[in-house]
Design a protein around this motif. Sequence first.
Motif, short mmCIF file in Angstrom:
data_model
loop_
_atom_site.label_atom_id
_atom_site.label_comp_id
_atom_site.label_asym_id
_atom_site.label_seq_id
_atom_site.Cartn_x
_atom_site.Cartn_y
_atom_site.Cartn_z
N ALA A 1 0.83 -1.20 0.00
CA ALA A 1 0.00 0.00 0.00
C ALA A 1 0.87 1.25 0.00
O ALA A 1 0.59 2.22 -0.71
N TRP A 2 1.93 1.22 0.80
CA TRP A 2 2.83 2.37 0.85
C TRP A 2 3.48 2.62 -0.50
O TRP A 2 3.57 3.76 -0.97
N ILE A 3 3.91 1.56 -1.18
CA ILE A 3 4.54 1.72 -2.50
C ILE A 3 3.56 2.32 -3.50
O ILE A 3 3.91 3.20 -4.29
N LEU A 4 2.31 1.86 -3.45
CA LEU A 4 1.29 2.38 -4.36
C LEU A 4 1.05 3.88 -4.11
O LEU A 4 1.04 4.68 -5.05
N ILE A 5 0.88 4.26 -2.84
CA ILE A 5 0.65 5.66 -2.51
C ILE A 5 1.87 6.52 -2.87
O ILE A 5 1.74 7.63 -3.38
N ASP A 6 3.05 5.98 -2.61
CA ASP A 6 4.27 6.73 -2.88
C ASP A 6 4.45 7.02 -4.37
O ASP A 6 5.00 8.06 -4.74
N HIS A 7 3.99 6.11 -5.22
CA HIS A 7 4.19 6.28 -6.67
C HIS A 7 3.02 6.98 -7.35
O HIS A 7 3.21 7.66 -8.36
N LEU A 8 1.85 6.84 -6.79
CA LEU A 8 0.65 7.37 -7.47
C LEU A 8 0.71 8.87 -7.70
O LEU A 8 0.26 9.37 -8.74
N HIS A 9 1.27 9.61 -6.72
CA HIS A 9 1.26 11.07 -6.86
C HIS A 9 2.04 11.53 -8.10
O HIS A 9 1.79 12.59 -8.66
N GLN A 10 2.99 10.69 -8.55
CA GLN A 10 3.74 11.04 -9.75
C GLN A 10 2.90 10.90 -11.02
O GLN A 10 3.22 11.49 -12.05
N LEU A 11 1.81 10.12 -10.94
CA LEU A 11 0.97 9.87 -12.12
C LEU A 11 -0.20 10.84 -12.22
O LEU A 11 -0.84 10.91 -13.27
N ILE A 12 -0.50 11.58 -11.16
CA ILE A 12 -1.65 12.50 -11.19
C ILE A 12 -1.51 13.52 -12.33
O ILE A 12 -2.48 13.77 -13.06
N PRO A 13 -0.34 14.14 -12.54
CA PRO A 13 -0.22 15.07 -13.68
C PRO A 13 -0.50 14.39 -15.02
O PRO A 13 -1.06 15.02 -15.94
N LEU A 14 -0.13 13.11 -15.14
CA LEU A 14 -0.41 12.38 -16.38
C LEU A 14 -1.91 12.21 -16.58
O LEU A 14 -2.44 12.45 -17.67
N PHE A 15 -2.60 11.82 -15.52
CA PHE A 15 -4.06 11.66 -15.62
C PHE A 15 -4.73 13.00 -15.91
O PHE A 15 -5.69 13.08 -16.69
N GLU A 16 -4.23 14.07 -15.29
CA GLU A 16 -4.79 15.40 -15.56
C GLU A 16 -4.64 15.77 -17.03
O GLU A 16 -5.57 16.29 -17.66
N MET A 17 -3.46 15.49 -17.58
CA MET A 17 -3.21 15.81 -18.99
C MET A 17 -4.16 15.03 -19.90
O MET A 17 -4.73 15.58 -20.85
N LYS A 18 -4.37 13.74 -19.63
CA LYS A 18 -5.26 12.92 -20.46
C LYS A 18 -6.68 13.47 -20.43
O LYS A 18 -7.35 13.57 -21.45
N LEU A 19 -7.13 13.84 -19.22
CA LEU A 19 -8.50 14.36 -19.08
C LEU A 19 -8.64 15.73 -19.73
O LEU A 19 -9.65 16.06 -20.35
N PHE A 20 -7.61 16.56 -19.58
CA PHE A 20 -7.65 17.90 -20.15
C PHE A 20 -7.71 17.86 -21.68
O PHE A 20 -8.45 18.63 -22.31
N ASN A 21 -6.94 16.94 -22.27
CA ASN A 21 -6.87 16.84 -23.74
C ASN A 21 -7.92 15.90 -24.32
O ASN A 21 -7.90 15.62 -25.52
N ASP A 22 -8.80 15.41 -23.45
CA ASP A 22 -9.85 14.48 -23.89
C ASP A 22 -9.26 13.25 -24.58
O ASP A 22 -9.77 12.77 -25.60
N ILE A 23 -8.17 12.75 -24.04
CA ILE A 23 -7.51 11.56 -24.57
C ILE A 23 -7.71 10.42 -23.58
O ILE A 23 -7.36 10.54 -22.41
N SER A 24 -8.26 9.33 -24.05
CA SER A 24 -8.49 8.15 -23.20
C SER A 24 -9.23 8.53 -21.91
O SER A 24 -8.93 8.02 -20.83
N VAL A 25 -10.20 9.41 -22.05
CA VAL A 25 -10.92 9.92 -20.87
C VAL A 25 -11.68 8.80 -20.17
O VAL A 25 -11.63 8.65 -18.95
N GLN A 26 -12.40 8.00 -20.97
CA GLN A 26 -13.21 6.95 -20.37
C GLN A 26 -12.36 5.94 -19.62
O GLN A 26 -12.66 5.56 -18.49
N GLN A 27 -11.25 5.51 -20.23
CA GLN A 27 -10.38 4.53 -19.59
C GLN A 27 -9.74 5.09 -18.31
O GLN A 27 -9.64 4.40 -17.28
N THR A 28 -9.31 6.37 -18.38
CA THR A 28 -8.68 6.99 -17.21
C THR A 28 -9.68 7.11 -16.06
O THR A 28 -9.35 6.81 -14.91
N ASN A 29 -10.90 7.54 -16.38
CA ASN A 29 -11.91 7.69 -15.34
C ASN A 29 -12.31 6.36 -14.73
O ASN A 29 -12.54 6.27 -13.52
#
Length: 755
Positions: free
Chosen positions: A48-76
């Motif tokens: 759980a700690w490893i997952l939490i520690d790494h996830l914050h690095q992926l939030i900007p990636l998910f934001e970019m996908k949602l902002f550009n309407d790329i793979s929105v459904q899969q990301t959500n």
Amino acid sequence: MTAYGLIDELKSLSSSQSESAYCYSIEHLTTQLEHMISANVLEGDQLAWILIDHLHQLIPLFEMKLFNDISVQQTNFFLKKLNQFFQQRQFLCGAVRSMKDHSQQQKVFYNYFSLLKISYFESTGKYDNIITCIIPIISVASIFVRMVETDIPSNFLPSLLDFIESYWQNPDRELVMRYTIGLIKVFSKSPSLVLMIIQHKWPNACLRYLSNINEINTSKSTYHVHYILLVTLQKLARHTIGVQILNELNCHKILYDNQTKMQNIYNEHEYFQLQLISYMIDALLMSSDEIKQQTISNNELMSQILDQLVRMIIEGSHSIGFLYDCFHISEPLIVLSKLFVNDDILTICLAQNDRLFQCFTQLFSHFSAQIKTQQPLDAERDSETILAVSNILWSISFQERYHEYFKMNTMLMNTLSNLAQSSSTYDILQSKLIPYDLYSVKKSVQGILWNLKTLSIHSRSSGNVSSTEQRPPLIMISYSHSDASFCRELVECLSVHVPIWVDYKQADNTVNHSDDLWEEIAYAMEMATVIIVIVSKEYYESKSCRQELCYASDTLKKRIIPVYVPNQQYRANGWLGIRIAGQRYIHFGRKLFVVATEELISMIIDYQKSTQTSVIISQPLVTNETIPKPINDTKSDVLSLKDWTSKEVRQWFEENHIHPDLISLFIDQFHTGTALLIYAQHLKYFYRHEYVRILTKYHQVLDGKRLDTLDFVTFVDAFFRLREKYNPNNSKDDLERSSEIQLPWTDVQDRITWL
């Protein structure tokens, strides 16, 4: 795929991937995560700690996908599944708690809090799934972080409030709204953020939302919102400034008005949970006097709530982190520490659960030993716990039936003795967080030992005896420091004529009831001829004052002169009313200060003469005409009493404002004035016995009605004044000795418990 395989694949996500590769990876991750959740595979704290520690690095990636309407459904879909996983709070708590280094916990909090952008809330829902993943991690990590105002951007709280105002009860964003209010609840735990929350009108908003919950369009989410709003108010009510603001906003009335609505909306379990939090809020907002007026007889809901508070404490004391259903054990303890000023509540809670007293003593011993060895944040939280428990034990120590329980617990008595002699205290947050009407650990501990009669109050070295101690004081003044100004004015006038002992003159001119002064106060009472009690509502609500008067009245059997302060309507009741019943008193609110002072000095002189004290009183400022003269010829007065018929007796009852219920009980028993006088004499000797007898008869004859303490005080006062008027030469020394045969207070309390 194993849990480690899922984390490895999660790490492989990047902005450099092609859209098809990203879609494949995120869909595969969603499927595997769903499978692992259903199979309960992800349960290790380290994973759980490893997952939490790494996830914050992926939030900007998910934001970019949602902002550009790329793979929105899969990301959500993936974020929703992750949110479902994060809703298992024990997963997050275990992960954050597994971080041994406190800096790691802080890192998690600040990493994720920095990702929570106001723009996410201002969008039309595009980033809601990111919000619902970030906030749970922030909420759990905040438990281990000491937040301050500078951690929160200045526009953050008002922007969140604007969001709530815009989307209140909007079903499309209800989950985000619930998480947002939950974040405010988390912030409300921090003393440093409370003022900021209040300044941005969040208490006003919470109460407004509670009033606007719709009875028609409800859902399970509505209950969760209602629950979080109440818990937020409960967190705020733990702070002194929070109590002030919530009372100004009429919180009690809003909660009361909500009761019927809650009963109509929710099922029995949900209704009880909301009522429990509402009652915790009420207890934190009420003054000691209001709590003392509470009655729980025939109140099934209140009894159930008290049972639940006790359960929270007992079960929380055995849980990891001392938590029960997301409440730290200090929270129900602080509520009980306030409620235990009501002796009925205290007695019922202890009587219905024989493990409770032992639980209190174990918690006290544990936290007093642990607090010095922990991190600052842990020490702060634990100091709240030991402060609450010490106040609870002090309240219990006023009940003599529990004294043996204290004395048989060797570890507890050793801990109490060590803390009583310690120069340090554990009141780290008292001024910022703990309700203002709780007392310091050291004062509570010394109060317990004093009640148990194990604190040495007689021994003193000759080198420490002050000049005032070498000459026994004629007067000792007992008062609440809320009345300090009046006390100083009174002392200034009286000290010209009589020696006076008052605490602030004994401690280098400080105004506080220092813990180290308790021995001095006890010694002054022992040496005093008369003890003046400055009666006020604040005196009645003070445990310290109660302890002083109990020692003076019950143990030393000293002469007491009650002095009522001006500018208030308070009339002595409860434990205070019983102990000063029938005493001659001076009310400074009913006459000029000079006139009242003259009467007080005359009364002191009378007492001084009756005991033939060796202390010499200087010439008082009053003239002979202002001092009440002894009535030398009482024969004519007694004869006039003999002429009284039932009509004059009834008239006497009514003129002295005796309650009609008491008149109905006694009017047929007195047919002459001399019968009244004889009973007044009997009442002076045996007023405690009479209290029990009258209380019992009142309850039986009037179909279970309870005798109001003020009505009994008025009754006793009338008879005492009658006796003083028509039989003033009766030996006061004999009456003082007669008090030794009074029914002990413990027996009085035992005999009236069933009422």
